[in-house]
Write a protein that holds these residues in place. Structure first.
Motif, PDB file in Angstrom:
ATOM      1  N   ALA A 131       0.803  -1.216   0.000  1.00 21.40           N
ATOM      2  CA  ALA A 131       0.000   0.000   0.000  1.00 21.40           C
ATOM      3  C   ALA A 131       0.842   1.274   0.000  1.00 21.40           C
ATOM      4  O   ALA A 131       0.413   2.296  -0.536  1.00 21.40           O
ATOM      5  CB  ALA A 131      -0.942  -0.004   1.198  1.00 21.40           C
ATOM      6  N   ALA A 155     -13.693   2.150  -4.552  1.00 24.96           N
ATOM      7  CA  ALA A 155     -12.746   1.074  -4.231  1.00 24.96           C
ATOM      8  C   ALA A 155     -11.395   1.408  -4.826  1.00 24.96           C
ATOM      9  O   ALA A 155     -11.293   2.187  -5.789  1.00 24.96           O
ATOM     10  CB  ALA A 155     -13.257  -0.260  -4.764  1.00 24.96           C
ATOM     11  N   LEU A 167      -4.098  -6.019  -3.585  1.00 26.72           N
ATOM     12  CA  LEU A 167      -4.986  -5.657  -2.484  1.00 26.72           C
ATOM     13  C   LEU A 167      -6.088  -4.752  -3.017  1.00 26.72           C
ATOM     14  O   LEU A 167      -5.819  -3.795  -3.744  1.00 26.72           O
ATOM     15  CB  LEU A 167      -4.202  -4.929  -1.387  1.00 26.72           C
ATOM     16  CG  LEU A 167      -5.037  -4.328  -0.240  1.00 26.72           C
ATOM     17  CD1 LEU A 167      -5.718  -5.437   0.556  1.00 26.72           C
ATOM     18  CD2 LEU A 167      -4.162  -3.477   0.671  1.00 26.72           C
ATOM     19  N   THR A 169      -9.404  -2.473  -1.635  1.00 23.93           N
ATOM     20  CA  THR A 169     -10.137  -1.933  -0.491  1.00 23.93           C
ATOM     21  C   THR A 169     -11.398  -1.245  -0.995  1.00 23.93           C
ATOM     22  O   THR A 169     -11.419  -0.695  -2.101  1.00 23.93           O
ATOM     23  CB  THR A 169      -9.289  -0.937   0.301  1.00 23.93           C
ATOM     24  OG1 THR A 169      -8.926   0.169  -0.546  1.00 23.93           O
ATOM     25  CG2 THR A 169      -8.029  -1.600   0.825  1.00 23.93           C
ATOM     26  N   GLN A 206     -17.329  -1.306   4.729  1.00 26.94           N
ATOM     27  CA  GLN A 206     -15.957  -1.381   4.246  1.00 26.94           C
ATOM     28  C   GLN A 206     -15.575  -2.835   4.001  1.00 26.94           C
ATOM     29  O   GLN A 206     -16.126  -3.752   4.607  1.00 26.94           O
ATOM     30  CB  GLN A 206     -14.988  -0.756   5.256  1.00 26.94           C
ATOM     31  CG  GLN A 206     -15.293   0.705   5.575  1.00 26.94           C
ATOM     32  CD  GLN A 206     -14.408   1.253   6.672  1.00 26.94           C
ATOM     33  OE1 GLN A 206     -13.746   0.515   7.401  1.00 26.94           O
ATOM     34  NE2 GLN A 206     -14.391   2.570   6.801  1.00 26.94           N
ATOM     35  N   SER A 208     -11.980  -5.400   2.532  1.00 27.76           N
ATOM     36  CA  SER A 208     -10.649  -5.548   1.937  1.00 27.76           C
ATOM     37  C   SER A 208     -10.542  -6.954   1.375  1.00 27.76           C
ATOM     38  O   SER A 208     -11.117  -7.901   1.926  1.00 27.76           O
ATOM     39  CB  SER A 208      -9.539  -5.298   2.962  1.00 27.76           C
ATOM     40  OG  SER A 208      -9.594  -6.243   4.007  1.00 27.76           O
ATOM     41  N   GLN A 210      -7.753  -9.686  -0.652  1.00 28.70           N
ATOM     42  CA  GLN A 210      -6.451 -10.041  -1.214  1.00 28.70           C
ATOM     43  C   GLN A 210      -6.674 -10.919  -2.435  1.00 28.70           C
ATOM     44  O   GLN A 210      -7.387 -11.911  -2.363  1.00 28.70           O
ATOM     45  CB  GLN A 210      -5.594 -10.765  -0.184  1.00 28.70           C
ATOM     46  CG  GLN A 210      -5.228  -9.928   1.016  1.00 28.70           C
ATOM     47  CD  GLN A 210      -4.359 -10.692   1.997  1.00 28.70           C
ATOM     48  OE1 GLN A 210      -3.371 -11.315   1.606  1.00 28.70           O
ATOM     49  NE2 GLN A 210      -4.729 -10.666   3.270  1.00 28.70           N
TER      50      GLN A 210
END
Length: 249
Positions: A131, A155, A167, A169, A206, A208, A210
């Motif tokens: 990140a 996103a 990644l 988010t 929210q 996240s 992978q």
């Protein structure tokens, strides 16, 4: 009577755990005072044990484990055994067995927790580097053909060249309707659409995600987007138009 190096190695574990006593302990100490090799080996083992125990943070077992251990202890009889050379000592055979069982269980739990924490720390470090690294690619997905709105769902996809994972988010999402799910997709070289996975929202809207990519195709990605799909829809291709999208200029 002196003992050999082989005899010392046979009782090394008991010595390190403090289980030897009396004449046997005296003979071991005498041998260690005279044998540099055995003394060096046991000293190294003592230091290793110290590091292991020092690295384990005490964790209280949960209530069910404590109750089960106490029940086992209460069910075991206390036996008296004669001590050699005329003496007596209390041999808490059942109690010792129960305690050893309990300690072994707690030790295994602690080791499992340490491994989990270590794994989580390593994973978090990888995500952090992805990140914040200067060479990371960051693509913002927003509603198509709509002016940017900070309060609207959006996103981001984080990627790096030659990396085997990405990644994603997401923020400001509303819960998916019953029987539906938000899915993430990315397109390689404008031709291959790949599903990256489903966005699992928390209570704040929210998520996240992978994304594993053994092809390491980050630099070939030309688009990424999120759709709302029925759980019954195929997972190899999107069936609805993008809610959010980023496309390479």
């Amino acid at each position: 009577m002196k003992i050999s190096c082989e005899s010392v190695s046979e009782v090394e574990e008991s010595y390190l755990l403090g289980e030897l006593e009396g004449e046997e302990m005296a003979r071991i100490k005498q041998h260690l005072a005279e044998c540099a090799n055995c003394a060096r080996r046991l000293k190294a083992s003592e230091e290793l044990l110290g590091r292991l125990f020092g690295a384990i943070e005490p964790v209280a077992p949960d209530a069910s484990q404590r109750v089960a251990l106490l029940q086992k202890v209460a069910a075991q009889p206390i036996l008296l055994r004669p001590r050699p050379k005329g003496g007596w000592r209390v041999a808490l055979v059942g109690l010792a067995a129960a305690l050893i069982l309990g300690l072994t269980t707690c030790t295994l739990l602690l080791l499992g927790q340490l491994q989990t924490v270590s794994s989580q720390q390593a994973e978090n470090q990888k995500l952090l580097e992805l990140a914040v690294s200067p060479d990371s690619l960051v693509w913002l997905m927003t509603a198509p053909d709509v002016p940017f709105d900070r309060a609207a769902p959006r996103a981001r996809m984080f990627a790096r060249a030659a990396s085997d994972f990405y990644l994603v988010t997401a923020v400001n999402f509303k819960p998916a309707p019953a029987g539906q799910v938000y899915r993430f997709w990315y397109v390689v070289q404008d031709t291959q659409t790949r599903q990256g996975g489903s966005l699992v929202l928390d209570g704040k809207g929210q998520a996240s995600l992978q994304v594993q990519d053994s092809a390491r195709a980050a630099t070939d990605i030309t688009s990424c987007f999120v759709t709302l799909e029925s759980l019954n829809n195929p997972t190899d291709r999107p069936t609805n138009p993008p809610l959010l999208i980023w496309k390479r200029p």
